[in-house]
Design a protein around this motif. Structure first.
Motif, PDB file in Angstrom:
ATOM      1  N   ASP A   1       0.831  -1.209   0.000  1.00 51.11           N
ATOM      2  CA  ASP A   1       0.000   0.000   0.000  1.00 51.11           C
ATOM      3  C   ASP A   1       0.864   1.257   0.000  1.00 51.11           C
ATOM      4  N   ALA A   2       1.924   1.250   0.816  1.00 51.42           N
ATOM      5  CA  ALA A   2       2.844   2.390   0.832  1.00 51.42           C
ATOM      6  C   ALA A   2       3.561   2.513  -0.514  1.00 51.42           C
ATOM      7  N   MET A   3       3.915   1.382  -1.126  1.00 59.42           N
ATOM      8  CA  MET A   3       4.575   1.413  -2.433  1.00 59.42           C
ATOM      9  C   MET A   3       3.684   2.086  -3.465  1.00 59.42           C
ATOM     10  N   MET A   4       2.417   1.717  -3.495  1.00 59.08           N
ATOM     11  CA  MET A   4       1.528   2.274  -4.512  1.00 59.08           C
ATOM     12  C   MET A   4       1.265   3.763  -4.283  1.00 59.08           C
ATOM     13  N   LYS A   5       1.433   4.238  -3.065  1.00 59.31           N
ATOM     14  CA  LYS A   5       1.292   5.678  -2.799  1.00 59.31           C
ATOM     15  C   LYS A   5       2.483   6.470  -3.353  1.00 59.31           C
ATOM     16  N   LEU A   6       3.568   5.777  -3.689  1.00 58.29           N
ATOM     17  CA  LEU A   6       4.720   6.436  -4.293  1.00 58.29           C
ATOM     18  C   LEU A   6       4.553   6.595  -5.799  1.00 58.29           C
ATOM     19  N   TRP A   7       3.569   5.926  -6.368  1.00 56.91           N
ATOM     20  CA  TRP A   7       3.295   5.960  -7.806  1.00 56.91           C
ATOM     21  C   TRP A   7       2.138   6.905  -8.100  1.00 56.91           C
TER      22      TRP A   7
ATOM     23  N   PRO B   1      -1.296   7.899  -9.764  1.00 55.66           N
ATOM     24  CA  PRO B   1      -2.439   7.064 -10.123  1.00 55.66           C
ATOM     25  C   PRO B   1      -2.662   7.090 -11.637  1.00 55.66           C
ATOM     26  N   GLY B   2      -3.251   6.020 -12.133  1.00 59.55           N
ATOM     27  CA  GLY B   2      -3.641   6.023 -13.537  1.00 59.55           C
ATOM     28  C   GLY B   2      -3.103   4.862 -14.344  1.00 59.55           C
ATOM     29  N   PRO B   3      -3.640   4.738 -15.538  1.00 54.86           N
ATOM     30  CA  PRO B   3      -3.282   3.608 -16.398  1.00 54.86           C
ATOM     31  C   PRO B   3      -1.955   3.788 -17.124  1.00 54.86           C
ATOM     32  N   GLY B   4      -1.334   4.969 -17.048  1.00 57.13           N
ATOM     33  CA  GLY B   4      -0.131   5.230 -17.827  1.00 57.13           C
ATOM     34  C   GLY B   4       1.176   4.983 -17.113  1.00 57.13           C
ATOM     35  N   ILE B   5       1.149   4.598 -15.822  1.00 57.87           N
ATOM     36  CA  ILE B   5       2.420   4.368 -15.130  1.00 57.87           C
ATOM     37  C   ILE B   5       3.078   3.110 -15.688  1.00 57.87           C
ATOM     38  N   LEU B   6       4.404   3.084 -15.664  1.00 59.20           N
ATOM     39  CA  LEU B   6       5.132   1.989 -16.300  1.00 59.20           C
ATOM     40  C   LEU B   6       6.317   1.567 -15.444  1.00 59.20           C
ATOM     41  N   LEU B   7       6.418   0.261 -15.219  1.00 60.77           N
ATOM     42  CA  LEU B   7       7.550  -0.354 -14.538  1.00 60.77           C
ATOM     43  C   LEU B   7       8.155  -1.355 -15.497  1.00 60.77           C
ATOM     44  N   MET B   8       9.456  -1.224 -15.741  1.00 58.57           N
ATOM     45  CA  MET B   8      10.159  -2.200 -16.583  1.00 58.57           C
ATOM     46  C   MET B   8      11.217  -2.879 -15.735  1.00 58.57           C
ATOM     47  N   GLY B   9      11.213  -4.204 -15.775  1.00 61.16           N
ATOM     48  CA  GLY B   9      12.155  -4.989 -15.002  1.00 61.16           C
ATOM     49  C   GLY B   9      13.393  -5.335 -15.789  1.00 61.16           C
ATOM     50  N   THR B  10      14.063  -6.384 -15.350  1.00 62.03           N
ATOM     51  CA  THR B  10      15.350  -6.758 -15.934  1.00 62.03           C
ATOM     52  C   THR B  10      15.263  -7.906 -16.928  1.00 62.03           C
ATOM     53  N   GLY B  11      14.144  -8.587 -16.985  1.00 67.41           N
ATOM     54  CA  GLY B  11      14.050  -9.767 -17.831  1.00 67.41           C
ATOM     55  C   GLY B  11      13.095  -9.607 -18.990  1.00 67.41           C
TER      56      GLY B  11
ATOM     57  N   PHE C   1       5.328  -3.622 -17.050  1.00 61.45           N
ATOM     58  CA  PHE C   1       4.079  -3.596 -16.304  1.00 61.45           C
ATOM     59  C   PHE C   1       3.469  -2.208 -16.467  1.00 61.45           C
ATOM     60  N   LEU C   2       2.341  -2.144 -17.137  1.00 65.07           N
ATOM     61  CA  LEU C   2       1.692  -0.881 -17.474  1.00 65.07           C
ATOM     62  C   LEU C   2       0.390  -0.749 -16.704  1.00 65.07           C
ATOM     63  N   GLY C   3       0.249   0.335 -15.961  1.00 64.33           N
ATOM     64  CA  GLY C   3      -0.964   0.605 -15.212  1.00 64.33           C
ATOM     65  C   GLY C   3      -0.849   0.177 -13.762  1.00 64.33           C
ATOM     66  N   GLU C   4      -1.752   0.740 -12.950  1.00 68.48           N
ATOM     67  CA  GLU C   4      -1.681   0.525 -11.505  1.00 68.48           C
ATOM     68  C   GLU C   4      -1.748  -0.941 -11.103  1.00 68.48           C
ATOM     69  N   GLU C   5      -2.678  -1.694 -11.659  1.00 65.41           N
ATOM     70  CA  GLU C   5      -2.832  -3.091 -11.244  1.00 65.41           C
ATOM     71  C   GLU C   5      -1.600  -3.923 -11.598  1.00 65.41           C
ATOM     72  N   ALA C   6      -1.059  -3.715 -12.798  1.00 69.81           N
ATOM     73  CA  ALA C   6       0.135  -4.464 -13.217  1.00 69.81           C
ATOM     74  C   ALA C   6       1.339  -4.097 -12.356  1.00 69.81           C
ATOM     75  N   VAL C   7       1.497  -2.807 -12.041  1.00 72.35           N
ATOM     76  CA  VAL C   7       2.617  -2.365 -11.201  1.00 72.35           C
ATOM     77  C   VAL C   7       2.467  -2.947  -9.797  1.00 72.35           C
ATOM     78  N   ARG C   8       1.273  -2.954  -9.285  1.00 70.05           N
ATOM     79  CA  ARG C   8       1.004  -3.529  -7.962  1.00 70.05           C
ATOM     80  C   ARG C   8       1.362  -5.019  -7.948  1.00 70.05           C
TER      81      ARG C   8
ATOM     82  N   PHE D   1       7.807  -9.213  -6.682  1.00 70.29           N
ATOM     83  CA  PHE D   1       9.171  -8.891  -6.245  1.00 70.29           C
ATOM     84  C   PHE D   1       9.317  -9.123  -4.740  1.00 70.29           C
ATOM     85  N   PHE D   2       8.321  -8.706  -3.968  1.00 68.91           N
ATOM     86  CA  PHE D   2       8.369  -8.871  -2.514  1.00 68.91           C
ATOM     87  C   PHE D   2       8.451 -10.346  -2.122  1.00 68.91           C
ATOM     88  N   ASP D   3       7.795 -11.215  -2.900  1.00 70.19           N
ATOM     89  CA  ASP D   3       7.787 -12.647  -2.605  1.00 70.19           C
ATOM     90  C   ASP D   3       9.115 -13.338  -2.934  1.00 70.19           C
ATOM     91  N   GLU D   4       9.962 -12.681  -3.717  1.00 72.09           N
ATOM     92  CA  GLU D   4      11.206 -13.313  -4.160  1.00 72.09           C
ATOM     93  C   GLU D   4      12.262 -13.420  -3.072  1.00 72.09           C
TER      94      GLU D   4
END
Length: 160
Positions: free
Chosen positions: A49-55, A57-67, A72-79, A85-88
């Motif tokens: 929840d704290a992580m998502m408050k750093l992003w 809001p909206g469908p345009g946010i983007l996270l790109m990983g290493t592989g 991951f595009l949009g709030e749900e995908a980023v979440r 990642f947390f589970d790893e």
């Protein structure tokens, strides 16, 4: 001649936004460093929840990983990506080794280099991580719009 002028004009218009970027003031740099510390704290606590408050809001946010396929595009995908990642790992330590930031108005880009140590099932993994952020300041608060990671196994050596 028209083509050369048009090409020069196109190159100028494409690069002009980068020419107006400036070094952040000490106050803005302190805000960006506080943001970084909040980000690291959130990762270490695995607080989605704290992580998502750093992003933003909206469908345009983007996270790109290493592989492959790690985009991951949009709030749900980023979440969902962060939950994965947390589970790893059971625990993660992050040591910043270098950073650079520039701003243009209410937009900042930040480049970070860090040394990461993770622990999962009593196994230690160490690597250097480079990542970039694009943030916008909205209502007095910096929020992520884009983040990209890259890493190499470094066997104890973090880039400087």
């Amino acid at each position: 001649m028209k083509r050369i002028v048009m090409l020069a004009l196109t190159v100028f218009l494409m690069t002009a936004p980068f020419c107006v970027a400036e070094e952040p003031s000490p106050e803005v740099m302190a805000e960006l460093e506080a943001f970084y510390k909040s980000y690291v704290d959130t990762v270490q606590k695995k607080d989605i929840d704290a992580m998502m408050k750093l992003w933003a809001p909206g469908p345009g946010i983007l996270l790109m990983g290493t592989g492959p396929g790690e985009r991951f595009l949009g709030e749900e995908a980023v979440r969902e990506a962060h939950l994965s990642f947390f589970d790893e790992s059971d625990k993660e330590e992050i040591k910043l080794t270098w950073h650079k930031a520039n701003i243009s108005g209410n937009t900042a880009w930040v480049a970070n280099m860090a040394y990461i140590t993770t622990y999962a099932s009593n196994k230690k993994n160490e690597y250097a991580l480079n990542w970039t952020w694009v943030l916008n300041k909205t209502d007095g608060k910096w929020l992520l719009n884009m983040q990209h990671y890259s890493n190499l196994y470094c066997n104890g050596e973090a880039g400087e």
